[in-house]
Design a protein around this motif. Structure first.
Motif, PDB file in Angstrom:
ATOM      1  N   ASP A 360       0.805  -1.224   0.000  1.00  0.00           N
ATOM      2  CA  ASP A 360       0.000   0.000   0.000  1.00  0.00           C
ATOM      3  C   ASP A 360       0.836   1.271   0.000  1.00  0.00           C
ATOM      4  O   ASP A 360       0.294   2.371  -0.068  1.00  0.00           O
ATOM      5  CB  ASP A 360      -0.933   0.004   1.214  1.00  0.00           C
ATOM      6  N   ASN A 361       2.155   1.152   0.073  1.00  0.00           N
ATOM      7  CA  ASN A 361       3.038   2.320   0.024  1.00  0.00           C
ATOM      8  C   ASN A 361       3.745   2.409  -1.315  1.00  0.00           C
ATOM      9  O   ASN A 361       4.906   2.806  -1.400  1.00  0.00           O
ATOM     10  CB  ASN A 361       4.064   2.253   1.158  1.00  0.00           C
ATOM     11  N   SER A 362       3.028   2.074  -2.367  1.00  0.00           N
ATOM     12  CA  SER A 362       3.648   2.025  -3.687  1.00  0.00           C
ATOM     13  C   SER A 362       2.593   2.207  -4.773  1.00  0.00           C
ATOM     14  O   SER A 362       1.394   2.137  -4.513  1.00  0.00           O
ATOM     15  CB  SER A 362       4.349   0.678  -3.889  1.00  0.00           C
ATOM     16  N   ILE A 363       3.070   2.461  -5.984  1.00  0.00           N
ATOM     17  CA  ILE A 363       2.206   2.451  -7.158  1.00  0.00           C
ATOM     18  C   ILE A 363       2.967   1.787  -8.302  1.00  0.00           C
ATOM     19  O   ILE A 363       4.191   1.703  -8.283  1.00  0.00           O
ATOM     20  CB  ILE A 363       1.743   3.871  -7.588  1.00  0.00           C
ATOM     21  N   ARG A 364       2.204   1.314  -9.278  1.00  0.00           N
ATOM     22  CA  ARG A 364       2.823   0.743 -10.475  1.00  0.00           C
ATOM     23  C   ARG A 364       2.577   1.658 -11.654  1.00  0.00           C
ATOM     24  O   ARG A 364       1.456   2.088 -11.899  1.00  0.00           O
ATOM     25  CB  ARG A 364       2.243  -0.640 -10.794  1.00  0.00           C
ATOM     26  N   ILE A 365       3.664   1.942 -12.372  1.00  0.00           N
ATOM     27  CA  ILE A 365       3.594   2.710 -13.612  1.00  0.00           C
ATOM     28  C   ILE A 365       4.025   1.799 -14.754  1.00  0.00           C
ATOM     29  O   ILE A 365       4.988   1.041 -14.627  1.00  0.00           O
ATOM     30  CB  ILE A 365       4.492   3.963 -13.527  1.00  0.00           C
ATOM     31  N   SER A 366       3.306   1.870 -15.853  1.00  0.00           N
ATOM     32  CA  SER A 366       3.634   1.073 -17.027  1.00  0.00           C
ATOM     33  C   SER A 366       4.257   1.966 -18.091  1.00  0.00           C
ATOM     34  O   SER A 366       3.871   3.124 -18.260  1.00  0.00           O
ATOM     35  CB  SER A 366       2.366   0.425 -17.584  1.00  0.00           C
ATOM     36  N   TYR A 367       5.237   1.409 -18.818  1.00  0.00           N
ATOM     37  CA  TYR A 367       5.805   2.177 -19.929  1.00  0.00           C
ATOM     38  C   TYR A 367       5.429   1.571 -21.278  1.00  0.00           C
ATOM     39  O   TYR A 367       6.136   1.744 -22.266  1.00  0.00           O
ATOM     40  CB  TYR A 367       7.320   2.359 -19.793  1.00  0.00           C
ATOM     41  N   CYS A 368       4.280   0.899 -21.325  1.00  0.00           N
ATOM     42  CA  CYS A 368       3.811   0.388 -22.623  1.00  0.00           C
ATOM     43  C   CYS A 368       2.881   1.413 -23.282  1.00  0.00           C
ATOM     44  O   CYS A 368       1.700   1.165 -23.514  1.00  0.00           O
ATOM     45  CB  CYS A 368       3.139  -0.978 -22.476  1.00  0.00           C
ATOM     46  N   THR A 369       3.447   2.577 -23.515  1.00  0.00           N
ATOM     47  CA  THR A 369       2.759   3.626 -24.247  1.00  0.00           C
ATOM     48  C   THR A 369       3.836   4.472 -24.941  1.00  0.00           C
ATOM     49  O   THR A 369       5.027   4.196 -24.794  1.00  0.00           O
ATOM     50  CB  THR A 369       1.881   4.472 -23.310  1.00  0.00           C
ATOM     51  N   THR A 370       3.445   5.475 -25.679  1.00  0.00           N
ATOM     52  CA  THR A 370       4.414   6.230 -26.478  1.00  0.00           C
ATOM     53  C   THR A 370       5.305   7.111 -25.596  1.00  0.00           C
ATOM     54  O   THR A 370       4.945   7.470 -24.470  1.00  0.00           O
ATOM     55  CB  THR A 370       3.695   7.132 -27.484  1.00  0.00           C
ATOM     56  N   LEU A 371       6.458   7.484 -26.142  1.00  0.00           N
ATOM     57  CA  LEU A 371       7.361   8.372 -25.413  1.00  0.00           C
ATOM     58  C   LEU A 371       6.727   9.725 -25.143  1.00  0.00           C
ATOM     59  O   LEU A 371       6.991  10.346 -24.107  1.00  0.00           O
ATOM     60  CB  LEU A 371       8.671   8.536 -26.191  1.00  0.00           C
ATOM     61  N   ASP A 372       5.888  10.199 -26.059  1.00  0.00           N
ATOM     62  CA  ASP A 372       5.208  11.479 -25.842  1.00  0.00           C
ATOM     63  C   ASP A 372       4.286  11.411 -24.627  1.00  0.00           C
ATOM     64  O   ASP A 372       4.264  12.318 -23.788  1.00  0.00           O
ATOM     65  CB  ASP A 372       4.404  11.873 -27.083  1.00  0.00           C
ATOM     66  N   VAL A 373       3.510  10.326 -24.536  1.00  0.00           N
ATOM     67  CA  VAL A 373       2.610  10.151 -23.390  1.00  0.00           C
ATOM     68  C   VAL A 373       3.432   9.977 -22.115  1.00  0.00           C
ATOM     69  O   VAL A 373       3.104  10.552 -21.069  1.00  0.00           O
ATOM     70  CB  VAL A 373       1.671   8.954 -23.611  1.00  0.00           C
ATOM     71  N   LEU A 374       4.484   9.182 -22.195  1.00  0.00           N
ATOM     72  CA  LEU A 374       5.338   8.980 -21.029  1.00  0.00           C
ATOM     73  C   LEU A 374       5.951  10.301 -20.559  1.00  0.00           C
ATOM     74  O   LEU A 374       5.969  10.602 -19.359  1.00  0.00           O
ATOM     75  CB  LEU A 374       6.453   7.984 -21.357  1.00  0.00           C
ATOM     76  N   ASN A 375       6.427  11.101 -21.494  1.00  0.00           N
ATOM     77  CA  ASN A 375       7.066  12.366 -21.145  1.00  0.00           C
ATOM     78  C   ASN A 375       6.098  13.301 -20.431  1.00  0.00           C
ATOM     79  O   ASN A 375       6.409  13.842 -19.361  1.00  0.00           O
ATOM     80  CB  ASN A 375       7.620  13.032 -22.408  1.00  0.00           C
TER      81      ASN A 375
END
Length: 388
Positions: A360-375
């Protein structure tokens, strides 16, 4: 409602799907949402795979197949496991399922019953505990740490074993942490499993998404004794961008394979017929796509890790595999559901609460999207972190 099974009342809804649905609802209202919560490649399924399924449809391959899958696909999977993973399975030991999620559930149902315990390293993929509970067994969570690469140790495994332990679930490369067990680490865990003949459920759905010098190892390849205890799970969703096709598989010692096939025959019957022909084409011609996908995700991984490492009040461990970053957000002073709700409603960034994975002291981020969206998403996330 009294007529609802008590088994169902023990099961929690999927938080990952909940976040996705919230983000979709905002998009439907015309809002710009930066989705960092996804669990599927953003690339389309390769055209040659689609063409194989279309050809199967045009040839009238629309009827039932054997419950365990078409013989050609089972043979192709057995060949792949021997060539890529060093595991020698007869095609009759392979059962094709409606996605690797069903593969995991069938395997758990085939092994576990009331009173059994299943060891699950935490953080864990959200569905493992619920599958165990639906089978009538009890999940036993073993906490791992970033300092140890988010991996269970043999000592922890042994400490948490009891006379009721029936199975351990090992997900490598792992969701949500991106951890990858080495051959030596798997061998050491396998030695503990051998003490009490504990079945190993090896979920290898992310096997092709490993980076740098990291190599994926299948635990069933490490000797006949471990082969006899292991159910290997894999599928086509991640490596070939075929999430919606729902084709996964198990490979196991013959008695376990027969039990899994029996369950399959009384639940969904076969995986979708024409999708199986698409999966066969993926095995036969998908190596270049996998290579390109891996290279693209490695670029994104390095970009995201670099950005996150510079953001205050969070900690991040560089993942070796899969396509996720698991962030320690304890210094932000918010529990994970509250954090993700604020992040989505105020900054229009979608992430998954860590409580879904047991932390519960964390989150998950995914990088399966475009670099523009990630940025842009990471820029907004940094603003959020600096504001807290």
């Amino acid at each position: 409602m009294d007529s609802i099974s008590s088994r169902i009342n023990k099961v929690s809804p999927s938080l990952t799907l909940s976040v996705t649905n919230q983000a979709k609802a905002l998009k439907a209202q015309g809002e710009e949402v930066y989705g960092l919560a996804g669990g599927e490649p953003d690339q389309d399924t390769p055209d040659f795979i689609k063409a194989a399924a279309i050809e199967a449809l045009n040839q009238g391959k629309t009827k039932y197949t054997p419950a365990a899958g078409i013989p050609e696909l089972r043979e192709g999977i057995a060949k792949k496991l021997k060539e890529d993973n060093g595991i020698d399975y007869d095609p009759r030991q392979v059962v094709v399922n409606s996605g690797a999620k069903q593969s995991c559930f069938n395997a758990i149902l085939a092994v576990c019953e009331e009173g059994d315990e299943v060891i699950i390293p935490s953080p864990y993929w959200v569905s493992y505990p619920e599958m165990v509970r639906l089978a009538g067994a009890e999940p036993v969570f073993v906490e791992t740490t970033a300092e140890n690469g988010w991996k269970i140790t043999p000592e922890q495994f042994e400490e948490n074993m009891t006379g009721r332990t029936k199975m351990i679930i090992l997900n490598t490369p792992g969701n949500p942490t991106g951890s990858v067990y080495s051959a030596d680490e798997l061998r050491a865990l396998g030695e503990v499993a051998l003490y009490e003949d504990i079945i190993i459920l090896a979920d290898e759905i992310y096997e092709h998404l490993v980076y740098g010098d990291t190599r994926h190892t299948s635990i069933a390849s490490l000797g006949k004794d471990l082969y006899d205890l292991t159910i290997t799970v894999n599928g086509f969703s991640k490596a070939y961008s075929m999430t919606g096709w729902r084709v996964g598989y198990t490979a196991a010692p013959k008695p376990l394979a027969e039990a899994i096939s029996k369950i399959q025959g009384h639940t969904t019957s076969n995986a979708t017929t024409f999708a199986q022909y698409g999966a066969l084409a993926a095995l036969e011609g998908g190596k270049d796509f996998i290579t390109d996908l891996n290279a693209e995700y490695d670029v994104r991984r390095q970009f995201v890790y670099g950005r996150l490492s510079a953001i205050p009040n969070i900690k991040v461990t560089e993942p070796q595999g899969a396509f996720y970053m698991f962030l320690d957000t304890e210094q932000l002073g918010l529990k994970s559901v509250n954090l993700c709700d604020k992040l989505l409603t105020r900054y229009r960034v979608a992430a998954v609460p860590g409580i879904a994975f047991g932390n519960d002291n964390s989150i998950r981020i995914s990088y399966c999207t475009t670099l523009d969206v990630l940025n842009e998403g990471l820029t907004r996330f940094e603003e959020f972190c600096r504001a807290h």
